[in-house]
Design an enzyme around this catalytic site. Structure first.
Site, PDB file in Angstrom:
ATOM      1  N   CYS A 133       3.562   8.540   0.227  1.00 27.12           N
ATOM      2  CA  CYS A 133       4.235   7.673   1.191  1.00 27.12           C
ATOM      3  C   CYS A 133       4.361   6.294   0.552  1.00 27.12           C
ATOM      4  CB  CYS A 133       3.396   7.615   2.470  1.00 27.12           C
ATOM      5  SG  CYS A 133       3.982   6.423   3.682  1.00 27.12           S
TER       6      CYS A 133
ATOM      7  N   CYS B 233       2.538  -1.498  15.409  1.00 28.57           N
ATOM      8  CA  CYS B 233       2.477  -1.352  13.955  1.00 28.57           C
ATOM      9  C   CYS B 233       1.802  -2.538  13.274  1.00 28.57           C
ATOM     10  CB  CYS B 233       3.893  -1.177  13.420  1.00 28.57           C
ATOM     11  SG  CYS B 233       3.948  -0.954  11.639  1.00 28.57           S
TER      12      CYS B 233
ATOM     13  N   CYS C 224      -0.306   2.729   9.387  1.00 30.84           N
ATOM     14  CA  CYS C 224       0.644   2.004   8.573  1.00 30.84           C
ATOM     15  C   CYS C 224       0.247   0.544   8.393  1.00 30.84           C
ATOM     16  CB  CYS C 224       1.943   2.061   9.369  1.00 30.84           C
ATOM     17  SG  CYS C 224       3.392   1.999   8.431  1.00 30.84           S
TER      18      CYS C 224
ATOM     19  N   GLU D 260       0.810  -1.201   0.000  1.00 31.04           N
ATOM     20  CA  GLU D 260       0.000   0.000   0.000  1.00 31.04           C
ATOM     21  C   GLU D 260       0.852   1.264   0.000  1.00 31.04           C
ATOM     22  OE1 GLU D 260      -1.862  -0.945   4.055  1.00 31.04           O
ATOM     23  OE2 GLU D 260      -1.568   1.214   4.194  1.00 31.04           O
TER      24      GLU D 260
ATOM     25  N   CYS E  22       7.758  -3.884  15.532  1.00 33.55           N
ATOM     26  CA  CYS E  22       7.326  -2.808  16.440  1.00 33.55           C
ATOM     27  C   CYS E  22       5.915  -3.117  16.944  1.00 33.55           C
ATOM     28  CB  CYS E  22       7.357  -1.455  15.737  1.00 33.55           C
ATOM     29  SG  CYS E  22       9.022  -0.989  15.230  1.00 33.55           S
TER      30      CYS E  22
ATOM     31  N   CYS F  31       7.154  -6.701   6.918  1.00 31.28           N
ATOM     32  CA  CYS F  31       8.273  -6.129   7.672  1.00 31.28           C
ATOM     33  C   CYS F  31       8.665  -7.106   8.760  1.00 31.28           C
ATOM     34  CB  CYS F  31       7.831  -4.804   8.300  1.00 31.28           C
ATOM     35  SG  CYS F  31       9.141  -3.931   9.198  1.00 31.28           S
TER      36      CYS F  31
HETATM   37  N1  SAH Z   1      10.279   1.102   9.264  1.00 31.19           N
HETATM   38  C1  SAH Z   1      10.366   2.524   9.206  1.00 31.19           C
HETATM   39  C2  SAH Z   1       9.328   3.170   8.319  1.00 31.19           C
HETATM   40  C3  SAH Z   1       7.903   2.699   8.366  1.00 31.19           C
HETATM   41  S1  SAH Z   1       6.856   3.165   9.689  1.00 31.19           S
HETATM   42  C4  SAH Z   1      10.349   3.122  10.594  1.00 31.19           C
HETATM   43  O1  SAH Z   1      10.192   2.370  11.544  1.00 31.19           O
HETATM   44  O2  SAH Z   1      10.541   4.316  10.739  1.00 31.19           O
HETATM   45  C5  SAH Z   1       6.625   4.924   9.641  1.00 31.19           C
HETATM   46  C6  SAH Z   1       6.377   5.521  11.019  1.00 31.19           C
HETATM   47  O3  SAH Z   1       5.052   5.214  11.488  1.00 31.19           O
HETATM   48  C7  SAH Z   1       7.330   5.011  12.075  1.00 31.19           C
HETATM   49  O4  SAH Z   1       7.729   6.067  12.909  1.00 31.19           O
HETATM   50  C8  SAH Z   1       6.461   4.020  12.827  1.00 31.19           C
HETATM   51  O5  SAH Z   1       6.969   3.744  14.089  1.00 31.19           O
HETATM   52  C9  SAH Z   1       5.128   4.742  12.817  1.00 31.19           C
HETATM   53  N2  SAH Z   1       3.958   3.887  13.073  1.00 31.19           N
HETATM   54  C10 SAH Z   1       3.708   2.628  12.691  1.00 31.19           C
HETATM   55  N3  SAH Z   1       2.507   2.204  13.111  1.00 31.19           N
HETATM   56  C11 SAH Z   1       1.974   3.212  13.798  1.00 31.19           C
HETATM   57  C12 SAH Z   1       0.743   3.396  14.503  1.00 31.19           C
HETATM   58  N4  SAH Z   1      -0.160   2.416  14.574  1.00 31.19           N
HETATM   59  N5  SAH Z   1       0.528   4.595  15.077  1.00 31.19           N
HETATM   60  C13 SAH Z   1       1.434   5.581  15.009  1.00 31.19           C
HETATM   61  N6  SAH Z   1       2.606   5.477  14.372  1.00 31.19           N
HETATM   62  C14 SAH Z   1       2.881   4.301  13.788  1.00 31.19           C
END
Ligand code: SAH
Length: 352
Positions: free
Chosen positions: A106, A120, A334, A93, A117, A113
């Site tokens: 974006c 996420c 995300c 996406e 995290c 991935c």
């Molecule tokens: N892997 C990279 C880029 C992808 S995520 C990274 O970790 O930076 C892009 C951003 O969105 C990151 O800061 C991630 O921690 C954040 N993110 C992911 N899921 C989220 C959520 N449910 N709420 C808020 N931020 C989120």
């Protein structure tokens, strides 16, 4: 030998390939222009090429096109989410966000991935595979074609960890900013990472003019480890050291992303510690209200808590903004659209 994806070849590589096929140098310029400026999907659209060359291009190269499966548009702010199908059946996406200063896309750098995290949605099913440079470019190209509006900014903040697919992402950045392509200024490109230290040093050595965004999300090593498993491998102090090196090598101001999770990382003490941690750095903090996902129990901080967190940072001289939530009504977080599509296609009942 496996055929090379034609859209993943940079200008010099494409020139070399066509020269080997016995073509004159101007043909490479034409083909590159069709692919990276006029954004066509196949040789049949390359109308100024002889028919025989078009056929050879079909035979010699792989054409890893991506196709639009779904487009969701937010009624609130016009944000659009695109779900794309890849040639091998994977889905990814991308998001188009419209701002006063231009259109920002974006992009995803991987299908899935493996960083894990906690908050996420993109990481729930693990990593399927790395995307090719051409597949990352195609997200921008397809969105520009579909929306009929020029894309001015690109953030590598979709599904995937860009520094876990380093070579392809680097090539993507170079090709996206190449004057023979869309020529998007590197200053308008942001790469967001969860903090893969060797990758940050490698990126610094490339001396690009892109913005580095570091997903920080906690002011201490202990808290960061709870939210981000990668913190076990690369400690907070090492990550910040690498960020400093990036700034020293490139002169580019750093961005820190901090997703505020209610009751987890949003206390006054957290704000104090964060201010201490970043006090001497030339940086900007982007506070992101966490986007709750079904699979986890995390909740957003209250608006007043978020505001207080921001003012605390500002009082300490740290530049901070609260990220506007774009496209909340269309599953803004995300990886949520991809995940819901995969769940649906597995025949699972979608629970709301
Ligand atoms: N892997 C990279 C880029 C992808 S995520 C990274 O970790 O930076 C892009 C951003 O969105 C990151 O800061 C991630 O921690 C954040 N993110 C992911 N899921 C989220 C959520 N449910 N709420 C808020 N931020 C989120």
């Amino acid at each position: 030998m496996e055929k090379k994806d034609i859209r993943s070849l940079d200008f010099s590589e494409l020139s070399a390939e066509l020269a080997q096929m016995g073509e004159k140098p101007f043909r490479a310029k034409q083909v590159y222009e069709w692919l990276h400026r006029k954004l066509v999907r196949g040789p049949d659209e390359m109308t100024n090429l002889p028919a025989a060359l078009r056929e050879r291009l079909k035979d010699v190269f792989a054409w890893r096109n991506i196709s639009i499966l779904e487009v969701l548009e937010s009624k609130a702010d016009g944000t659009r989410k695109y779900l794309f199908g890849l040639e091998d059946g994977n889905v990814i996406e991308s998001v188009l966000m419209k701002y006063h200063h231009g259109n920002s896309v974006c992009v995803s750098s991987q299908a899935g991935c493996r960083m894990g995290c906690r908050f996420c949605a993109s990481t729930l099913g693990g990593l399927t595979r790395n995307l090719l440079p051409g597949e990352i470019l195609s997200q921008v190209y397809q969105i520009q074609r579909h929306s009929k509006e020029r894309v001015s900014n690109v953030v590598i903040m979709g599904t995937g960890e860009p520094l876990d697919n380093f070579d392809h992402v680097l090539k993507f950045i170079r090709m996206l900013s190449d004057e023979n392509g869309l020529h998007i200024s590197q200053r308008n490109i942001t790469l967001s990472t969860c903090g893969i230290v060797p990758g940050i040093y490698r990126l610094a050595r490339e001396k690009l003019q892109i913005t580095l965004a570091l997903s920080l999300h906690a002011p201490t090593q202990e808290k960061r480890m709870e939210l981000m498993p990668i913190a076990r491998k690369y400690e907070l102090s090492e990550v910040l050291e690498a960020c400093r090196a990036y700034f020293e090598q490139t002169g580019r101001r750093l961005t820190f992303e901090y997703s505020l999770v209610g009751g987890v990382n949003d206390s006054r003490e957290d704000a104090d510690r964060l201010a201490e941690l970043l006090g001497d750095m030339n940086c900007h903090v982007n506070l992101i209200p966490v986007n709750p996902i079904r699979e986890r129990s995390y909740v957003q901080s209250d608006r007043s808590v978020t505001e207080a967190f921001k003012s605390k940072l500002e009082k300490c001289g740290i530049n901070a903004t609260i990220r506007r939530e774009m496209g909340r009504d269309i599953g803004g977080a995300c990886g949520q659209l991809r995940k819901s599509y995969l769940d649906r296609s597995k025949g699972e009942v979608k629970k709301e």
